[in-house]
Design a protein around this motif. Structure first.
Motif, short mmCIF file in Angstrom:
data_model
loop_
_atom_site.label_atom_id
_atom_site.label_comp_id
_atom_site.label_asym_id
_atom_site.label_seq_id
_atom_site.Cartn_x
_atom_site.Cartn_y
_atom_site.Cartn_z
N ARG B 340 0.81 -1.22 0.00
CA ARG B 340 0.00 0.00 0.00
C ARG B 340 0.85 1.27 0.00
O ARG B 340 0.31 2.37 0.15
N MET B 341 2.15 1.13 -0.16
CA MET B 341 3.03 2.31 -0.24
C MET B 341 3.18 2.68 -1.72
O MET B 341 4.14 2.31 -2.38
N ASN B 342 2.16 3.39 -2.21
CA ASN B 342 2.05 3.61 -3.66
C ASN B 342 2.22 5.05 -4.09
O ASN B 342 2.06 5.37 -5.27
N SER B 343 2.51 5.94 -3.14
CA SER B 343 2.76 7.33 -3.52
C SER B 343 3.73 7.93 -2.51
O SER B 343 3.81 7.47 -1.37
N GLU B 344 4.45 8.96 -2.95
CA GLU B 344 5.36 9.66 -2.04
C GLU B 344 4.62 10.81 -1.39
O GLU B 344 4.08 11.68 -2.08
N ARG B 345 4.60 10.80 -0.08
CA ARG B 345 3.87 11.85 0.64
C ARG B 345 4.72 12.36 1.79
O ARG B 345 5.62 11.67 2.26
N ALA B 346 4.39 13.54 2.24
CA ALA B 346 5.09 14.09 3.41
C ALA B 346 4.66 13.32 4.65
O ALA B 346 3.53 12.80 4.73
N VAL B 347 5.56 13.23 5.63
CA VAL B 347 5.26 12.53 6.88
C VAL B 347 3.97 13.09 7.50
O VAL B 347 3.12 12.33 7.98
N ARG B 348 3.82 14.40 7.48
CA ARG B 348 2.63 15.01 8.07
C ARG B 348 1.36 14.47 7.41
O ARG B 348 0.38 14.15 8.09
N ALA B 349 1.36 14.35 6.09
CA ALA B 349 0.18 13.85 5.38
C ALA B 349 -0.08 12.38 5.74
O ALA B 349 -1.23 11.96 5.91
N VAL B 350 1.00 11.61 5.88
CA VAL B 350 0.84 10.20 6.28
C VAL B 350 0.24 10.13 7.67
O VAL B 350 -0.71 9.36 7.93
N MET B 351 0.75 10.93 8.59
CA MET B 351 0.22 10.92 9.96
C MET B 351 -1.25 11.33 9.98
O MET B 351 -2.06 10.75 10.70
N ASP B 352 -1.60 12.34 9.19
CA ASP B 352 -3.01 12.76 9.13
C ASP B 352 -3.89 11.61 8.63
O ASP B 352 -4.98 11.37 9.15
N ASP B 353 -3.42 10.92 7.59
CA ASP B 353 -4.15 9.76 7.08
C ASP B 353 -4.34 8.70 8.15
O ASP B 353 -5.41 8.08 8.25
N LEU B 354 -3.29 8.46 8.92
CA LEU B 354 -3.35 7.41 9.95
C LEU B 354 -4.41 7.78 10.99
O LEU B 354 -5.23 6.94 11.39
N THR B 355 -4.40 9.02 11.44
CA THR B 355 -5.35 9.38 12.50
C THR B 355 -6.78 9.43 11.94
O THR B 355 -7.71 9.02 12.63
N ARG B 356 -6.93 9.89 10.70
CA ARG B 356 -8.28 9.89 10.11
C ARG B 356 -8.79 8.46 9.92
O ARG B 356 -9.95 8.16 10.18
N GLY B 357 -7.91 7.59 9.42
CA GLY B 357 -8.31 6.19 9.21
C GLY B 357 -8.69 5.52 10.53
O GLY B 357 -9.61 4.71 10.58
N PHE B 358 -7.96 5.86 11.58
CA PHE B 358 -8.29 5.32 12.91
C PHE B 358 -9.70 5.75 13.31
O PHE B 358 -10.51 4.92 13.75
#
Lengths: 372, 372
Positions: B340-358
Motif C-alpha cells: 500500500r506504499m504507492n505514492s510519495e507523501r510528506a510525513v505530516r500527510a501520512v500521519m493525518d491519514d493514519l489518524t483519520r483512518g483510525f
C-alpha cells in the motif's frame, strides 16, 4: 455484531464458523452465527443427505451453509475428460510411494485391518464428487455455498443464485479475490497466512484491507488468526463484514475428532507449533507440525506432488496414522490460533466469549479514541 | 489516540515511527507521534551526535527515541572477549565469498571506486559499537531506547532507567516477550511475521494478544502489517497500547533512500513482493524480493552464515549494488505493507491519514456494535 452481510443472511452475529462436524455447525447457527458444514469428507451422497437432515432438525430454522472443495483445474491435460481415481493413482511415482512406506515403517505404523478401506479419501476434492454433493445440498435451504479452491464453475454459481444461495470463495491475494468477483461470486473470504488449511503468504492484517479494496463493494470475510472477540473486532476494523473461523471449533465439546490424542495435541500446541506444508494435499496448507510434516520437509523427502496426487498418495497413510493413534505423526489442518485453544468448551460458551470479547474491544478503542 | 503509554511519553497519538532518517523521525514527532531514530548506520559517534543535535533543533521539544541493535550473543566462544571485525571476517568460509563474487559477476556489478570503503557496514550490530552509540545518546533527552535484538544488557537498562528513559525490545513470540519482561524492559514491541526486518513466523493478528497476555501489565506495541489507521485500530483492538511502524516511512518525501530506483521499486511492489530471508544479516529478515535474495534461496546457494558473519560477508556487495543502482539486485528491509506504499507523501500527510483512518475504523466498529 451486525453488518450488511450478516443482516442479509439473517444472523445475529457476523461470525461464520467452518467445521466438518454437523453438531458444531448446528450449534454455531443456534448461537447466532452462521454454521458452515465442510462437505469434503462426504464421498457418498447419502451420508451428506443424512447429516443435512440432521442439521435441519437441529438448527431451529436458523441459516447454515455448505463448504465444498472444487478445484479450479483437474489433474491431467486440459480439456480432457476428468480422469478416474485409478488414472490419477497411476500418475504417482514409485519413489514417492516408497518414501511413504519407509516413513510409516520407521515409525512402526501398522496397516489397516483386512477389508478396511482408507477412511480419509481425497476424492471429495474431485469435481464430479463435489457436484454430487451439490446435487444433494440444493435440496436443502442452505443460505451460503463456499468453495475453498478458486471460483466455482459458472453453472454452479448460476444454480446457487437461482435458489437464492450466496456464493463465497476463499482468496489468499487481492488478485485471486478480483478473479472471484469477475466470476460473479458474492462474498470473498480473505484467508491470511496464519490460517489453518490452504493459505498463501500474506498475513490477515495486510490481506484483509487489500481484498476489501480490490472487490469493493462485495463483502469480505476475514479468515486466519481469529479466535477471540478482540480479533473479530480487529478484522471488522480492517473492513471485513464478518469473521470466518475454522480452527477454533476443533476443541469444542461438540467436535468429533477421531481421537483424544489429537484433541490433546491441539490443546497443548502453541502458536509456533504449526507449519505451512504441502504434505497433505500438494498445496501449502497450515497444519500441526508433526514428525510426518518434518519428514516431508526433511532431506530425504522426494517433495510433495501436485494436487490431487499428493492427497491420493497419503490418504491410506493418514488413515493408518489416525486408526492407530500414532501420536508423533498425528496432525490436522489448524491455524496459528491453536495457541489459544487451551480448553474444551461448548460451542455456545465459545460464541459467548467471542461476542463479549468483541464488546470489550469496542470499549477499548472508544476509550483510546477519547469517545467514552 | 491516547493510551496509558502514549500519555506517559507525552505524545498525542500512540504511533511510534521507526526510521533511519533524522528528517523522518523529527517529522513524526512534530506530527504528534514518537519518532525513533535507527542508530545502526552510525558507526562513527560524531555522526550520531551531529544528527541528534539536528533532531534537537527540529523536534520542537517533542519526545523522540533511539533504536540500537545489540545482539544477545557475540560471535565466537561464550565468555571470550568480543572479537574484532578482522577476527569475525576470518570466520567466513571461502566458498561463501566465492558465491558472492560469482553472483555479482553474473549481474555485471562493478566494484567500488578506488579508495571508497563499503558504506554499508555491519559493525553497528556489534556490541561495542552499540555502546559507543549509547554513550552519545544518553547526552540527549531521548525518551525511549529500543533494541531490535533481544533484551539489552542489564547495565544498559539500568543506565536508561537512571535517566528516565523507557526501554523497549522487539519480540517475535510470547516466550521472547517474557524474557524481556524478566530483563526489566518497559515496553515490548510484538513484531509479527508480516513486518519488515527481523521477524518470526507468528503473524501480528495472533502474536499481539499473545504478547499482551504474556507480559501483562507491561505495555505492548504491535508491529508488522501496519500502514493505515484501520490497521492501527485493529492493533489497539488486539490489546496493544500503540502501533510501531517502520516500512511506511520509506516512501515519505523526507526519507533519504540512496536512489530513486529503490524508491521506484518500493512504490511498485505488491504485498507479495517481499521475502523473509537470511541473506542480509544471517537471521530471517523480511525484505524486498530481488534477484539477490533469489540467488541466496536458489540451488547454488551455500546458505546464509549466522549473524554477524553474513552481514560482514555481504556488506561490500550491498554497497556495490547500491552504488551502481543495479536494479534487479537492489533491495531493502520492508514489510508486506509495501503493497500500500504507492505514492510519495510528506510525513505530516501520512500521519493525518493514519489518524483519520483510525477515527473511521472506530466509527465502523461502533456501527457494527450497534452503538451509533
Amino acid at each position: 455484531m451486525e453488518t450488511e452481510l450478516s443482516t442479509s443472511l439473517g444472523i445475529e452475529h457476523a461470525i461464520f464458523g467452518f467445521t466438518p462436524f454437523p453438531a458444531v455447525a448446528a450449534a454455531i447457527t443456534r448461537a447466532g452465527g452462521l454454521g458452515v458444514l465442510g462437505a469434503v469428507r462426504y464421498t457418498a451422497p447419502d451420508d451428506l443427505r443424512r447429516d443435512l437432515d440432521w442439521m435441519e432438525r437441529h438448527t431451529g430454522g436458523g441459516p447454515y451453509g455448505l463448504d465444498v472443495v472444487m478445484p479450479a483445474r483437474q489433474a491431467g491435460p486440459p480439456g480432457a475428460p476428468a480422469p478416474t481415481e485409478a488414472e490419477v493413482e497411476a500418475m504417482i511415482p514409485e519413489g514417492h510411494r516408497r518414501f511413504v512406506r519407509d516413513t510409516l515403517a520407521r515409525h512402526g505404523v501398522p496397516g489397516l485391518p483386512d477389508g478396511e478401506a482408507s477412511g480419509w479419501r481425497i476424492t471429495g476434492w474431485m469435481e464430479h464428487i463435489a457436484r454430487s454433493q451439490l446435487d444433494v445440498a440444493f435440496d436443502y435451504p442452505i443460505k451460503l455455498l463456499a468453495n475453498a479452491l478458486g471460483s466455482p464453475p459458472a453453472d454452479v454459481v448460476a444454480r446457487a443464485h437461482g435458489q437464492g444461495v450466496q456464493v463465497a470463495a476463499l482468496a489468499g491475494s487481492a488478485r485471486h479475490a478480483r478473479r472471484h468477483a469477475d466470476a460473479g461470486i458474492d462474498i470473498v473470504v480473505a484467508q491470511g497466512y496464519e490460517a489453518g488449511g490452504h493459505t498463501g503468504e500474506i498475513a490477515t492484517m495486510v490481506l484483509t484491507p487489500e481484498v476489501v479494496d480490490a472487490v469493493d463493494p462485495l463483502p469480505v470475510l476475514a479468515a486466519g488468526g481469529i479466535g477471540s472477540g478482540e480479533q473479530i473486532a480487529a478484522a471488522l476494523a480492517l473492513g471485513a463484514q464478518g469473521a470466518w473461523l475454522g480452527s477454533l471449533w476443533l476443541t469444542t465439546i461438540e467436535a468429533e475428532l477421531h481421537s483424544r490424542a489429537l484433541t490433546g495435541k491441539l490443546l497443548a500446541a502453541g502458536s509456533g507449533d504449526t507449519v505451512r506444508s504441502r504434505a497433505l494435499t500438494g498445496k501449502p496448507a497450515r497444519q500441526l507440525r508433526t514428525e510426518w510434516t518434518d519428514a516431508w520437509d526433511g532431506p530425504e523427502s522426494p517433495g510433495a506432488l501436485p494436487m490431487p496426487l499428493q492427497g491420493l498418495l497419503v490418504a491410506e497413510a493418514v488413515s493408518r496414522i489416525q486408526k492407530h493413534d500414532v501420536v508423533p505423526l498425528l496432525g490436522t489442518p489448524v491455524g496459528q490460533i491453536v495457541g489459544r485453544m487451551n480448553s474444551e468448551r461448548a460451542v455456545r460458551a465459545v460464541m459467548d466469549d467471542l461476542t463479549r470479547g468483541f464488546e470489550r474491544a469496542v470499549d477499548r478503542v472508544n476509550r483510546i479514541a477519547g469517545r467514552s
